[in-house]
Write a protein that holds these residues in place. Sequence first.
Motif, mmCIF file in Angstrom:
data_model
loop_
_atom_site.group_PDB
_atom_site.id
_atom_site.type_symbol
_atom_site.label_atom_id
_atom_site.label_comp_id
_atom_site.label_asym_id
_atom_site.label_seq_id
_atom_site.Cartn_x
_atom_site.Cartn_y
_atom_site.Cartn_z
ATOM 1 N N TRP A 49 25.783 52.889 30.591
ATOM 2 C CA TRP A 49 25.349 51.541 30.928
ATOM 3 C C TRP A 49 26.124 50.469 30.159
ATOM 4 C CZ3 TRP A 49 23.047 48.252 27.337
ATOM 5 C CH2 TRP A 49 22.532 48.834 26.170
ATOM 6 N N ARG A 50 26.451 50.710 28.909
ATOM 7 C CA ARG A 50 27.224 49.720 28.152
ATOM 8 C C ARG A 50 28.631 49.577 28.739
ATOM 9 N NH1 ARG A 50 24.939 47.987 23.454
ATOM 10 N NH2 ARG A 50 23.204 49.232 22.621
ATOM 11 N N GLU A 51 29.245 50.697 29.068
ATOM 12 C CA GLU A 51 30.581 50.658 29.661
ATOM 13 C C GLU A 51 30.561 49.955 31.020
ATOM 14 O OE1 GLU A 51 29.140 53.232 28.303
ATOM 15 O OE2 GLU A 51 30.499 54.117 26.814
ATOM 16 N N ASN A 52 29.508 50.181 31.787
ATOM 17 C CA ASN A 52 29.411 49.548 33.102
ATOM 18 C C ASN A 52 29.282 48.029 32.993
ATOM 19 O OD1 ASN A 52 29.588 52.008 34.429
ATOM 20 N ND2 ASN A 52 27.365 52.277 34.558
ATOM 21 N N MET A 53 28.485 47.564 32.038
ATOM 22 C CA MET A 53 28.325 46.120 31.862
ATOM 23 C C MET A 53 29.634 45.479 31.399
ATOM 24 S SD MET A 53 25.282 45.385 32.874
ATOM 25 C CE MET A 53 25.587 46.715 34.064
ATOM 26 N N ALA A 54 30.336 46.148 30.492
ATOM 27 C CA ALA A 54 31.611 45.605 30.006
ATOM 28 C C ALA A 54 32.621 45.528 31.151
ATOM 29 C CB ALA A 54 32.159 46.490 28.881
ATOM 30 N N PHE A 55 32.630 46.543 31.996
ATOM 31 C CA PHE A 55 33.558 46.542 33.129
ATOM 32 C C PHE A 55 33.206 45.435 34.126
ATOM 33 C CE2 PHE A 55 34.238 47.704 37.560
ATOM 34 C CZ PHE A 55 35.630 47.702 37.583
ATOM 35 N N ILE A 56 31.946 45.301 34.486
ATOM 36 C CA ILE A 56 31.535 44.281 35.459
ATOM 37 C C ILE A 56 31.910 42.887 34.964
ATOM 38 C CG2 ILE A 56 29.519 43.148 36.482
ATOM 39 C CD1 ILE A 56 28.228 45.925 36.720
ATOM 40 N N ALA A 57 31.712 42.636 33.670
ATOM 41 C CA ALA A 57 32.038 41.315 33.119
ATOM 42 C C ALA A 57 33.534 41.034 33.206
ATOM 43 C CB ALA A 57 31.564 41.217 31.676
ATOM 44 N N LEU A 58 34.355 42.017 32.878
ATOM 45 C CA LEU A 58 35.802 41.790 32.900
ATOM 46 C C LEU A 58 36.347 41.739 34.320
ATOM 47 C CD1 LEU A 58 38.253 41.334 31.127
ATOM 48 C CD2 LEU A 58 38.653 43.798 31.120
ATOM 49 N N ALA A 59 35.721 42.477 35.233
ATOM 50 C CA ALA A 59 36.168 42.481 36.632
ATOM 51 C C ALA A 59 35.562 41.306 37.387
ATOM 52 C CB ALA A 59 35.775 43.797 37.291
ATOM 53 N N GLN A 60 35.403 40.176 36.708
ATOM 54 C CA GLN A 60 34.820 38.978 37.310
ATOM 55 C C GLN A 60 35.756 38.415 38.383
ATOM 56 O OE1 GLN A 60 35.406 35.450 34.385
ATOM 57 N NE2 GLN A 60 35.184 37.290 33.100
ATOM 58 N N PRO A 61 35.249 37.541 39.263
ATOM 59 C CA PRO A 61 36.035 37.066 40.409
ATOM 60 C C PRO A 61 37.414 36.506 40.068
ATOM 61 C CG PRO A 61 33.751 36.460 40.698
ATOM 62 C CD PRO A 61 33.849 37.062 39.330
ATOM 63 N N ARG A 62 37.529 35.669 39.057
ATOM 64 C CA ARG A 62 38.823 35.057 38.778
ATOM 65 C C ARG A 62 39.858 36.084 38.342
ATOM 66 N NH1 ARG A 62 37.883 31.490 33.246
ATOM 67 N NH2 ARG A 62 37.479 33.232 31.819
ATOM 68 N N ASN A 63 39.427 37.146 37.649
ATOM 69 C CA ASN A 63 40.362 38.183 37.246
ATOM 70 C C ASN A 63 40.799 39.034 38.431
ATOM 71 O OD1 ASN A 63 40.299 37.362 34.598
ATOM 72 N ND2 ASN A 63 38.839 38.907 33.931
ATOM 73 N N THR A 64 39.876 39.312 39.330
ATOM 74 C CA THR A 64 40.232 40.069 40.531
ATOM 75 C C THR A 64 41.203 39.266 41.392
ATOM 76 O OG1 THR A 64 38.138 41.287 40.542
ATOM 77 C CG2 THR A 64 39.325 41.120 42.635
#
Length: 222
Positions: A49-64
């Motif tokens: 769960w910690r890894e998933n939250m960190a990934f979701i935050a970094l894969a935010q719209p502007r980065n994608t």
Amino acid sequence: MTPELRARLRDAAGKATPGDWHVSRSGRHVKANIGAPWICEADCGEKLWRENMAFIALAQPRNTLSLLDALDAAEKREPQPMSDTLNLDEIEALAKAATPGPWVVDGDFLRTLDPIEVEYERTSIADLRYFHMPLDHDNAAYMAATNPTAVLSLITTIRTLTARVAELEGVLEPFANMAGRIDPRLEGRGNHYVSGMISDAWLLSSDFQRAARALAAKLGGA
């Protein structure tokens, strides 16, 4: 990466909450600094769960969107500086550490799409609903689309195309060098012009043939 998936990612990113996504101090929530502040809450029963939250935050719209722009530029062989805040190695590491995709929106939850028909046995990634607030369907669809597997595919495609462009630029460099040797001669005057051009013609012919063979070999292996 298929054109359909790229179009889906770009469309989803354009509809999701903009701004900076970040993980809360507890590590359980992803929030945004503008718009709807609450994005999702981790399912702490999932071991990653910690890894998933960190990934979701970094894969935010502007980065994608920045990744997609870099991919488009690589295909056109145009220089496209990546966002200063985006590091391919970092997002790749987080994607590999998170629960692999595909991810799907299942009611109020983000889950993995396991080949298991029993719904409760699917891996739950995050709770998408915040108390009495309605579900943000755009953010939910975006997070499902930008699952770790999809992002890793995007990164791999960018790196492959970027390396290919650099390789072709190296092969084409001799042609650019030859052009630089010809231009000064064309601006020359006097009797030495003809004899000099004859001498250079032999050298340029040899250079051109070597460069053309190298280019043909590279393009033939594409």
